[in-house]
Design a protein around this motif. Structure first.
Motif, mmCIF file in Angstrom:
data_model
loop_
_atom_site.group_PDB
_atom_site.id
_atom_site.type_symbol
_atom_site.label_atom_id
_atom_site.label_comp_id
_atom_site.label_asym_id
_atom_site.label_seq_id
_atom_site.Cartn_x
_atom_site.Cartn_y
_atom_site.Cartn_z
ATOM 1 N N PRO A 75 0.835 -1.212 0.000
ATOM 2 C CA PRO A 75 0.000 0.000 0.000
ATOM 3 C C PRO A 75 0.867 1.259 0.000
ATOM 4 C CG PRO A 75 -0.727 -1.554 1.683
ATOM 5 C CD PRO A 75 0.612 -2.020 1.211
ATOM 6 N N ASP A 76 1.018 1.870 -1.154
ATOM 7 C CA ASP A 76 1.860 3.067 -1.250
ATOM 8 C C ASP A 76 1.040 4.349 -1.232
ATOM 9 O OD1 ASP A 76 0.685 3.013 -3.740
ATOM 10 O OD2 ASP A 76 2.551 2.855 -4.875
ATOM 11 N N THR A 77 -0.235 4.242 -0.918
ATOM 12 C CA THR A 77 -1.168 5.384 -0.847
ATOM 13 C C THR A 77 -1.250 6.140 -2.165
ATOM 14 O OG1 THR A 77 0.470 6.964 0.044
ATOM 15 C CG2 THR A 77 -0.776 5.645 1.638
ATOM 16 N N CYS A 78 -1.021 5.450 -3.255
ATOM 17 C CA CYS A 78 -1.102 6.081 -4.571
ATOM 18 C C CYS A 78 -2.092 5.333 -5.465
ATOM 19 C CB CYS A 78 0.268 6.108 -5.248
ATOM 20 S SG CYS A 78 1.463 7.204 -4.444
ATOM 21 N N MET A 79 -2.534 6.011 -6.509
ATOM 22 C CA MET A 79 -3.363 5.406 -7.543
ATOM 23 C C MET A 79 -2.605 5.488 -8.864
ATOM 24 S SD MET A 79 -7.048 7.066 -6.549
ATOM 25 C CE MET A 79 -7.337 7.617 -4.855
ATOM 26 N N ASP A 80 -2.708 4.434 -9.671
ATOM 27 C CA ASP A 80 -1.915 4.363 -10.893
ATOM 28 C C ASP A 80 -2.789 4.192 -12.124
ATOM 29 O OD1 ASP A 80 1.326 3.226 -10.193
ATOM 30 O OD2 ASP A 80 -0.129 3.675 -8.658
ATOM 31 N N ARG A 89 2.172 -7.442 -30.543
ATOM 32 C CA ARG A 89 0.798 -7.570 -31.025
ATOM 33 C C ARG A 89 0.186 -6.243 -31.461
ATOM 34 N NH1 ARG A 89 -1.155 -12.667 -29.203
ATOM 35 N NH2 ARG A 89 0.368 -13.659 -27.799
ATOM 36 N N GLN A 90 0.949 -5.153 -31.260
ATOM 37 C CA GLN A 90 0.482 -3.816 -31.624
ATOM 38 C C GLN A 90 -0.841 -3.462 -30.939
ATOM 39 O OE1 GLN A 90 2.099 -1.323 -34.130
ATOM 40 N NE2 GLN A 90 3.513 -2.525 -32.883
ATOM 41 N N THR A 91 -0.854 -3.662 -29.615
ATOM 42 C CA THR A 91 -2.040 -3.338 -28.826
ATOM 43 C C THR A 91 -1.659 -2.457 -27.645
ATOM 44 O OG1 THR A 91 -1.794 -5.337 -27.476
ATOM 45 C CG2 THR A 91 -3.213 -5.489 -29.433
ATOM 46 N N VAL A 92 -2.637 -1.678 -27.174
ATOM 47 C CA VAL A 92 -2.457 -0.830 -26.000
ATOM 48 C C VAL A 92 -3.632 -1.077 -25.053
ATOM 49 C CG1 VAL A 92 -2.322 1.526 -25.108
ATOM 50 C CG2 VAL A 92 -1.219 0.948 -27.281
ATOM 51 N N LYS A 93 -3.320 -1.461 -23.806
ATOM 52 C CA LYS A 93 -4.352 -1.660 -22.796
ATOM 53 C C LYS A 93 -4.052 -0.748 -21.611
ATOM 54 C CE LYS A 93 -5.208 -6.517 -23.988
ATOM 55 N NZ LYS A 93 -5.213 -7.921 -23.484
ATOM 56 N N THR A 94 -5.112 -0.229 -20.999
ATOM 57 C CA THR A 94 -4.935 0.731 -19.903
ATOM 58 C C THR A 94 -5.741 0.302 -18.692
ATOM 59 O OG1 THR A 94 -4.768 2.462 -21.589
ATOM 60 C CG2 THR A 94 -4.962 3.172 -19.306
ATOM 61 N N ARG A 95 -5.075 0.291 -17.531
ATOM 62 C CA ARG A 95 -5.723 -0.075 -16.282
ATOM 63 C C ARG A 95 -5.654 1.079 -15.289
ATOM 64 N NH1 ARG A 95 -2.105 -4.514 -14.401
ATOM 65 N NH2 ARG A 95 -0.692 -3.706 -15.984
ATOM 66 N N LEU A 96 -6.674 1.145 -14.435
ATOM 67 C CA LEU A 96 -6.711 2.124 -13.356
ATOM 68 C C LEU A 96 -6.704 1.358 -12.038
ATOM 69 C CD1 LEU A 96 -7.033 5.013 -12.272
ATOM 70 C CD2 LEU A 96 -9.504 4.746 -12.541
ATOM 71 N N CYS A 97 -5.676 1.591 -11.230
ATOM 72 C CA CYS A 97 -5.511 0.882 -9.958
ATOM 73 C C CYS A 97 -5.846 1.826 -8.812
ATOM 74 C CB CYS A 97 -4.082 0.379 -9.800
ATOM 75 S SG CYS A 97 -3.507 -0.649 -11.183
ATOM 76 N N GLY A 98 -6.848 1.464 -8.014
ATOM 77 C CA GLY A 98 -7.225 2.279 -6.870
ATOM 78 C C GLY A 98 -6.320 2.045 -5.680
ATOM 79 N N LEU A 99 -6.609 2.751 -4.601
ATOM 80 C CA LEU A 99 -5.847 2.551 -3.368
ATOM 81 C C LEU A 99 -6.046 1.134 -2.858
ATOM 82 C CD1 LEU A 99 -6.380 5.759 -1.197
ATOM 83 C CD2 LEU A 99 -4.399 5.140 -2.551
ATOM 84 N N GLN A 100 -4.986 0.549 -2.317
ATOM 85 C CA GLN A 100 -5.085 -0.765 -1.700
ATOM 86 C C GLN A 100 -4.540 -0.695 -0.288
ATOM 87 O OE1 GLN A 100 -2.278 -2.651 -4.573
ATOM 88 N NE2 GLN A 100 -1.263 -3.452 -2.739
ATOM 89 N N PHE A 135 -14.412 7.410 -6.100
ATOM 90 C CA PHE A 135 -13.274 6.526 -5.899
ATOM 91 C C PHE A 135 -13.551 5.377 -4.930
ATOM 92 C CE2 PHE A 135 -11.140 10.032 -7.934
ATOM 93 C CZ PHE A 135 -10.230 9.375 -8.749
ATOM 94 N N ARG A 136 -14.697 5.382 -4.276
ATOM 95 C CA ARG A 136 -14.993 4.250 -3.394
ATOM 96 C C ARG A 136 -15.149 2.972 -4.213
ATOM 97 N NH1 ARG A 136 -19.873 6.448 -0.468
ATOM 98 N NH2 ARG A 136 -19.254 8.389 -1.500
ATOM 99 N N ASP A 137 -15.493 3.114 -5.508
ATOM 100 C CA ASP A 137 -15.632 1.947 -6.378
ATOM 101 C C ASP A 137 -14.279 1.372 -6.787
ATOM 102 O OD1 ASP A 137 -18.402 2.244 -6.330
ATOM 103 O OD2 ASP A 137 -18.388 3.610 -8.048
ATOM 104 N N LEU A 138 -13.187 2.103 -6.504
ATOM 105 C CA LEU A 138 -11.850 1.656 -6.894
ATOM 106 C C LEU A 138 -11.058 1.045 -5.743
ATOM 107 C CD1 LEU A 138 -10.688 4.629 -9.149
ATOM 108 C CD2 LEU A 138 -11.274 2.334 -9.906
ATOM 109 N N TYR A 139 -11.603 1.073 -4.548
ATOM 110 C CA TYR A 139 -10.894 0.591 -3.370
ATOM 111 C C TYR A 139 -10.515 -0.887 -3.535
ATOM 112 C CZ TYR A 139 -10.312 -0.687 1.591
ATOM 113 O OH TYR A 139 -9.834 -1.155 2.783
ATOM 114 N N ASN A 140 -9.206 -1.145 -3.503
ATOM 115 C CA ASN A 140 -8.668 -2.505 -3.693
ATOM 116 C C ASN A 140 -9.102 -3.129 -5.018
ATOM 117 O OD1 ASN A 140 -7.158 -2.687 -1.326
ATOM 118 N ND2 ASN A 140 -8.879 -3.448 -0.123
ATOM 119 N N GLN A 141 -9.276 -2.285 -6.032
ATOM 120 C CA GLN A 141 -9.733 -2.770 -7.325
ATOM 121 C C GLN A 141 -8.810 -2.304 -8.447
ATOM 122 O OE1 GLN A 141 -12.538 -4.764 -7.821
ATOM 123 N NE2 GLN A 141 -12.715 -4.823 -5.585
ATOM 124 N N VAL A 142 -8.823 -3.052 -9.537
ATOM 125 C CA VAL A 142 -8.148 -2.667 -10.769
ATOM 126 C C VAL A 142 -9.178 -2.743 -11.887
ATOM 127 C CG1 VAL A 142 -6.311 -3.173 -12.413
ATOM 128 C CG2 VAL A 142 -5.925 -3.572 -9.966
#
Length: 293
Positions: A75-80, A89-100, A135-142
């Protein structure tokens, strides 16, 4: 309230004539990963431009073909925002990581493809200024970023054509400066964050509400919406990160001094809370971190 002078600098938005507040929390709080000394060809951190430093801890990049070992993510208290560029494969995928609030081992996927991961690491008080989310929907979620913020990743395919870190960073900085909405900050929330950082996480809920002159129910709603977790959990994570910095930053970590300094009830309280967040005891965490010095 004694808020504005203590933790904010007043600046002017160039070209718009709009005055807004810029938090200076980044000068007082620098969270660490489980391997704070790691800098090699596979993982590198880059500082953002001055205009983004109050909001972004760093940009980071990982290069490789997916054949790495497991990494302890604490838990680094950051969101990424993590952009995975698959050159094969010439693809780009993007994830949003909430606080854990727990640690986990994350292995690199063994694919054999040439993959670059490029990411933005937001401080916990800043992501709300770039993303219009609860952001409550992102808690411990990716989450898939495009799924939770439709249209946000339009144009990210440009990263397929960038091979240099400087090119990616320059593009992302322009993008983020366009997305930044500093006028969305909530003074009551930032006043509470100022108190948490000033006390290094040794802050009770009652003290926070008294300091901000805001009722507990209203303040909890602000923390849940704009950060994703409660006041108490936010303070606990900030305290844990301050302890972690001492553990890896001092020649000899004096646990009893830390118990007193950070308001733990006793030595067992500190050790157990650290292990709950970090996944291992302090001496094990320190030994693992120093392997990369």
């Amino acid at each position: 309230m004694a808020y504005t002078r203590a933790c904010l600098n007043l600046t002017k938005s160039e070209g718009k004539g709009i005055r807004f507040m810029i938090p200076a929390f980044d000068t007082r709080y620098r969270p660490l990963t489980s391997r704070p000394f790691l800098r090699d060809d596979s993982y590198t951190e880059y500082a953002p431009c001055p205009a983004l430093r109050p909001y972004i801890a760093c940009f980071w990049a990982m290069e490789g073909n997916g054949k790495g070992g497991a990494v302890r993510v604490i838990p680094d208290t950051c969101m990424d925002i993590i952009i995975e560029i698959n050159h094969s494969r010439q693809t780009v995928k993007t994830r949003l990581c909430g606080l854990q609030d727990y640690s986990v081992f994350k292995p690199h996927r063994v694919t054999g493809d040439e993959v670059t991961s490029f990411a933005v690491r937001f401080y916990f008080w800043a992501a709300r200024l770039f993303l219009d989310l609860d952001f409550r929907d992102l808690y411990n979620q990716v989450w898939d970023l495009e799924l939770v913020q439709p249209g946000y990743t339009a144009g990210f395919d440009i990263f397929l054509y960038y091979r240099l870190a400087g090119e990616r960073i320059a593009w992302m900085e322009r993008f983020l400066l366009e997305k930044l909405k500093p006028d969305q900050y909530n003074p009551n929330l930032y006043n509470a964050i100022d108190y948490i950082l000033k006390t290094k996480g040794n802050a009770a809920v009652k003290e926070l509400c008294g300091h901000t002159c805001v009722g507990q129910r209203q303040m909890e709603r602000l923390f849940q919406r704009d950060i994703g977790i409660s006041m108490k959990r936010t303070a606990s994570l900030v305290r844990y990160q301050n302890v972690w910095r001492e553990i890896v930053g001092q020649k000899e970590f004096r646990i009893q001094d830390a118990v007193y300094r950070y308001g733990y009830s006793d030595q067992s309280h500190l050790l157990n809370e650290f292990r709950r967040f970090h996944g291992v005891w302090p001496d094990q965490a320190r030994q693992s971190a120093l392997e990369w010095v």
